[in-house]
Design a protein around this motif. Structure first.
Motif, short mmCIF file in Angstrom:
data_model
loop_
_atom_site.label_atom_id
_atom_site.label_comp_id
_atom_site.label_asym_id
_atom_site.label_seq_id
_atom_site.Cartn_x
_atom_site.Cartn_y
_atom_site.Cartn_z
N UNK A 1 0.71 -1.15 0.04
CA UNK A 1 -0.08 -0.22 -0.04
C UNK A 1 0.95 1.21 0.13
N UNK A 2 2.02 1.17 0.73
CA UNK A 2 2.98 2.36 0.85
C UNK A 2 3.61 2.43 -0.63
N UNK A 3 3.83 1.38 -1.14
CA UNK A 3 4.59 1.37 -2.53
C UNK A 3 3.61 2.21 -3.57
N UNK A 4 2.17 1.50 -3.37
CA UNK A 4 1.30 2.13 -4.54
C UNK A 4 1.02 3.80 -4.17
N UNK A 5 1.09 4.21 -2.95
CA UNK A 5 0.90 5.34 -2.53
C UNK A 5 2.07 6.46 -3.29
N UNK A 6 3.23 6.02 -3.28
CA UNK A 6 4.41 6.71 -3.73
C UNK A 6 4.39 6.47 -5.27
N UNK A 7 4.08 5.51 -5.82
CA UNK A 7 4.15 5.41 -7.24
C UNK A 7 2.74 6.32 -7.58
N UNK A 8 1.65 6.22 -7.12
CA UNK A 8 0.66 7.07 -7.54
C UNK A 8 0.99 8.56 -7.37
N UNK A 9 1.76 8.96 -6.28
CA UNK A 9 2.18 10.48 -6.35
C UNK A 9 3.15 10.81 -7.48
N UNK A 10 4.03 9.85 -7.95
CA UNK A 10 4.76 9.97 -9.05
C UNK A 10 4.11 10.04 -10.27
N UNK A 11 2.98 9.21 -10.38
CA UNK A 11 2.06 9.39 -11.85
C UNK A 11 1.28 10.72 -11.75
N UNK A 12 1.00 11.11 -10.62
CA UNK A 12 0.24 12.56 -10.76
C UNK A 12 1.20 13.50 -11.01
N UNK A 13 2.23 13.51 -10.37
CA UNK A 13 3.33 14.74 -10.54
C UNK A 13 3.81 14.66 -12.19
N UNK A 14 3.98 13.51 -12.72
CA UNK A 14 4.66 13.44 -14.23
C UNK A 14 3.50 13.86 -15.06
N UNK A 15 1.98 13.40 -14.67
CA UNK A 15 1.08 13.85 -15.62
C UNK A 15 0.74 15.26 -15.73
N UNK A 16 0.89 16.08 -14.38
CA UNK A 16 0.76 17.21 -14.43
C UNK A 16 1.63 17.99 -15.07
N UNK A 17 2.93 17.56 -14.90
CA UNK A 17 4.26 18.51 -15.45
C UNK A 17 4.15 18.44 -16.86
N UNK A 18 3.53 17.24 -17.52
CA UNK A 18 3.50 17.16 -19.00
C UNK A 18 2.36 16.70 -19.42
N UNK A 19 2.00 15.85 -20.64
CA UNK A 19 0.83 15.58 -21.09
C UNK A 19 0.18 14.31 -20.42
N UNK A 20 -1.16 14.25 -20.09
CA UNK A 20 -1.57 13.24 -19.28
C UNK A 20 -1.62 12.09 -20.04
N UNK A 21 -1.33 11.93 -21.36
CA UNK A 21 -1.32 10.47 -22.05
C UNK A 21 0.16 10.06 -22.02
N UNK A 22 0.42 8.91 -21.73
CA UNK A 22 1.53 8.43 -21.52
C UNK A 22 2.37 8.10 -22.71
N UNK A 23 1.69 8.06 -23.72
CA UNK A 23 2.48 8.08 -25.19
C UNK A 23 2.93 9.19 -25.66
N UNK A 24 2.67 10.20 -24.88
CA UNK A 24 3.25 11.83 -25.31
C UNK A 24 4.16 12.24 -24.33
#
Length: 246
Positions: free
Chosen positions: A22-45
């Motif tokens: 659960x802690x790992x999921x929380x940290x990965x979710x945070x990274x996904x949110x930040x990555x999507x916020x800083x760039x495009x929400x489409x992983x392919x882009x």
């Protein structure tokens, strides 16, 4: 270049198996949110988001959790996270790099400093130990992906700079800016990787005795338990006889 730390890998896999999902999921979710916020929400882009999603899938994070983290990045009330790196020395003068993602800089700085103090280390200034590491992309594959020679050839064709194979896995290294491209190329030739991420790779490693290893593991445990800490990197290795006692 320094060899990959088998001890670090064993500890990493043990953590996955010992109930911190659960802690790992929380940290990965945070990274996904930040990555999507800083760039495009489409992983392919968005290369950073693509790597974050790949890391989440590698630990079997449910698709709906991944999608929810991406959607959160597009909401006006999404938390504003700052990425801060802390550097310091653990017991025995071992260099340690702590990467954090936080919405409260004072809280995180205070916590990280207290962990170093409790475990007999001391927090230094940014840059105090990172000169002993190289910032690189790392892609790992299980031994079942192929022989060391086959993986080496695939890595060269993909544009990687270095490959190591031990009795745990294949470790492929590349420049930071090439990680997404190399990871995608390797997936085409070797299949899905175990992990693709940016790491601090130590230029050399120092073997430690039992007492030092015990203090260092206490520090790493304290750091990794903190929700603001995304990763902890060090430059020590543990001899087999010491590892057996631990």
């Amino acid at each position: 270049m320094a060899g990959h730390s088998k001890w670090a890998n064993i500890q990493h896999r043990k953590g996955k198996q010992d109930g911190i999902r659960s802690k790992m999921f929380s940290k990965l979710s945070k990274e996904i949110t930040v990555a999507a916020k800083m760039g495009d929400p489409d992983p392919d882009k968005n290369p950073r988001l693509r790597l974050a999603v790949k890391a989440a899938k590698a630990v079997s994070m449910p698709k709906d959790v991944i999608d929810r983290a991406i959607r959160k990045s597009q909401m006006g009330d999404a938390s504003d996270y700052s990425e801060i790196r802390y550097e310091g020395y653990g017991a025995g003068g071992i260099a340690i790099i702590v990467e954090t993602m936080t919405d409260n800089l004072n809280r995180t700085a205070s916590n990280v400093r207290s962990y170093f103090t409790k475990a007999g280390g001391n927090l230094g200034q940014t840059g105090s130990v990172s000169h002993s590491f190289d910032r690189v992309g790392e892609v790992s594959y299980p031994l079942s992906a192929g022989s060391a020679d086959d993986v080496m050839m695939a890595a060269i064709e993909a544009g990687a700079d270095d490959v190591e194979t031990d009795d745990e896995a294949h470790w492929i290294y590349c420049r930071v800016e090439d990680l997404a491209t190399v990871s995608d190329a390797l997936e085409g030739s070797l299949g899905e990787s175990t992990e693709s991420k940016l790491v601090w790779r130590p230029q050399s490693r120092t073997e430690v005795d039992f007492d030092t290893a015990t203090k260092l593991m206490k520090l790493i445990d304290l750091l990794e338990e903190d929700d603001d800490v995304q990763s902890v990197t060090h430059n020590f290795d543990v001899p087999e006889e010491v590892a057996a006692k631990l």
